[in-house]
Design an enzyme around this catalytic site. Structure first.
Site, short mmCIF file in Angstrom:
data_model
loop_
_atom_site.label_atom_id
_atom_site.label_comp_id
_atom_site.label_asym_id
_atom_site.label_seq_id
_atom_site.Cartn_x
_atom_site.Cartn_y
_atom_site.Cartn_z
N ASP A 67 0.81 -1.15 0.05
CA ASP A 67 0.13 0.08 -0.02
C ASP A 67 0.67 1.22 0.00
OD1 ASP A 67 0.89 -0.30 2.44
OD2 ASP A 67 -0.90 -0.77 3.41
N ASN A 136 -7.83 -2.56 13.93
CA ASN A 136 -9.17 -3.06 13.61
C ASN A 136 -9.15 -4.28 12.65
OD1 ASN A 136 -8.23 -1.94 11.24
ND2 ASN A 136 -9.70 -0.27 11.08
N HIS A 138 -7.38 -4.48 9.87
CA HIS A 138 -6.99 -4.39 8.53
C HIS A 138 -5.78 -5.10 8.15
CE1 HIS A 138 -4.92 -0.27 9.55
NE2 HIS A 138 -3.94 -1.19 9.05
N GLU A 143 -9.78 -1.87 5.28
CA GLU A 143 -10.17 -1.33 6.23
C GLU A 143 -11.54 -2.25 6.61
OE1 GLU A 143 -8.84 0.23 8.39
OE2 GLU A 143 -8.14 2.24 7.96
C1 GLP Z 1 -0.59 0.54 8.59
C2 GLP Z 1 -0.35 -0.32 7.46
C3 GLP Z 1 -0.50 -1.95 7.46
C4 GLP Z 1 0.21 -2.17 8.86
C5 GLP Z 1 -0.39 -1.56 9.75
C6 GLP Z 1 -0.10 -2.03 11.52
O1 GLP Z 1 -1.88 0.85 8.49
N1 GLP Z 1 -0.95 0.01 6.22
O2 GLP Z 1 -0.03 -2.34 6.41
O3 GLP Z 1 0.23 -3.49 9.11
O4 GLP Z 1 -0.20 -0.10 9.78
O5 GLP Z 1 0.96 -1.13 11.64
P1 GLP Z 1 2.07 -1.49 13.01
O6 GLP Z 1 2.88 -2.43 12.46
O7 GLP Z 1 2.84 -0.18 12.93
O8 GLP Z 1 0.96 -1.65 14.11
#
Ligand code: GLP
Length: 241
Positions: A67, A136, A138, A143
Site C-alpha cells: 500500500d 481493527n 486491517h 479496512e
Molecule cells: C498500517 C499499514 C499496515 C500495517 C498496519 C499496522 O496501517 N498500512 O500494512 O500492518 O499499519 O502497523 P503497525 O505494525 O505499526 O502496528
C-alpha cells in the site's frame, strides 16, 4: 493457519526474517510481497544483517508492496516508498527497478489502482506475502467493510487507523485520509502468507483473526481460508488465545 509463538518482538523478528531468508535462498528470483508499519521493522533489520554477512542475495528478487498513502511523494519521509527504501532497499542489493509500491502521487484513483493491478499481474504471482495487522484487523489498508476487496482499491482510512498512524506525522492534520492498497483477493493470491504480530494491544484483534468468524468486518480473518499462512506472534499478542 500455522501459529508460531515468539518470546518477544526480537524473537518474532528473527523468526520472520528466517522465513523470508529461506524463501530467497530457495528461490533467488522470488517475488516478495512486502509490508510497512512498525511491526516488520525488526524483520527488515535482521534481513539487512544477513545480507551484510554475505548470507543473502537480493539481486534477483522482485517486490510488490501492499500500500501507499494517496498524496505522498516517494521523497516524503512518511510515504511507504520512503519507508521501504530506508528500512530495506537502500541497504541490500535489490534492483530498485524491480521494487514496486503504488503511486501515491497519481491523483486519478482508477488509474492508480489499474496500474498497480497490472504490475501485480506482470510479476506472475507473489511467492511470499508479508503482512502486519491493523488494530481493527486491517491488512494492507483494507479496512473493515461490508465485503472483501478484490483488486487494488482506494480507501478512506478509518479514524482508528488515522489515530494509530498519527504518531509518525508532525500533526494529525498531516496524516493522509486516503490510501491505495492491494486488495484482499490479491493478497489471498499469494502462494504463502506470513503475518507478524506483536504487542498486547493486538491480542484482542489477533484472537478474532485466528479464532473468530471469517468476516469483512475483520479483514485479516479471510486468511483462515488460505492454505499456507504462518502467523508469527509474540507472547503478548497471543496472550488472549
Ligand atoms: C498500517 C499499514 C499496515 C500495517 C498496519 C499496522 O496501517 N498500512 O500494512 O500492518 O499499519 O502497523 P503497525 O505494525 O505499526 O502496528
Amino acid at each position: 493457519m500455522k501459529v508460531i509463538r515468539a518470546k518477544d518482538y526480537a524473537d518474532m523478528s528473527r523468526k520472520a526474517a528466517a522465513v523470508i531468508a529461506a524463501q530467497i535462498i530457495m528461490k533467488p528470483d522470488c517475488v516478495l510481497g512486502l509490508a510497512t508499519g512498525s511491526t516488520p521493522i525488526g524483520t527488515y533489520e535482521d534481513l539487512v544483517k544477513q545480507y551484510e554477512a554475505g548470507e543473502l542475495d537480493f539481486s534477483q528478487v522482485t517486490s510488490v508492496n501492499l500500500d501507499e498513502y494517496k498524496g505522498l511523494s516517494p521523497e516524503n519521509d512518511q510515504s511507504y516508498r520512503y519507508f521501504m527504501n530506508d528500512h530495506l532497499f537502500n541497504h541490500v542489493n535489490i534492483d530498485k527497478a524491480k521494487t514496486n509500491v503504488p503511486d501515491g502521487l497519481e491523483k486519478d484513483a482508477d488509474k492508480a489502482c489499474a496500474d498497480y493491478d497490472a504490475i501485480i499481474a506482470s510479476v506472475h504471482g507473489i511467492d511470499l506475502q508479508l503482512l502486519g495487522l491493523g488494530h481493527n484487523g486491517h491488512i494492507g489498508f483494507n479496512e473493515p467493510a461490508d465485503s472483501f476487496s478484490k483488486g487494488t482499491n482506494c480507501v478512506s482510512l478509518t479514524k482508528s487507523t488515522i489515530d494509530a498512524n498519527k504518531r509518525f506525522f508532525a500533526s494529525e492534520a498531516d496524516v493522509p485520509t486516503q490510501a491505495y492498497t492491494m486488495g484482499c483477493a490479491s493478497i489471498m493470491g499469494a502462494k504463502k502468507i506470513l503475518l507478524v504480530v506483536s504487542g498486547r494491544d493486538k491480542a484482542g484483534i489477533l484472537k478474532e483473526v485466528i479464532c473468530g468468524p471469517v468476516t469483512p468486518r475483520v479483514p485479516a480473518s479471510i486468511l483462515q481460508l488460505h492454505p499456507d499462512v504462518t502467523v508469527i506472534a509474540d507472547e503478548d499478542a497471543l496472550s488472549e488465545i
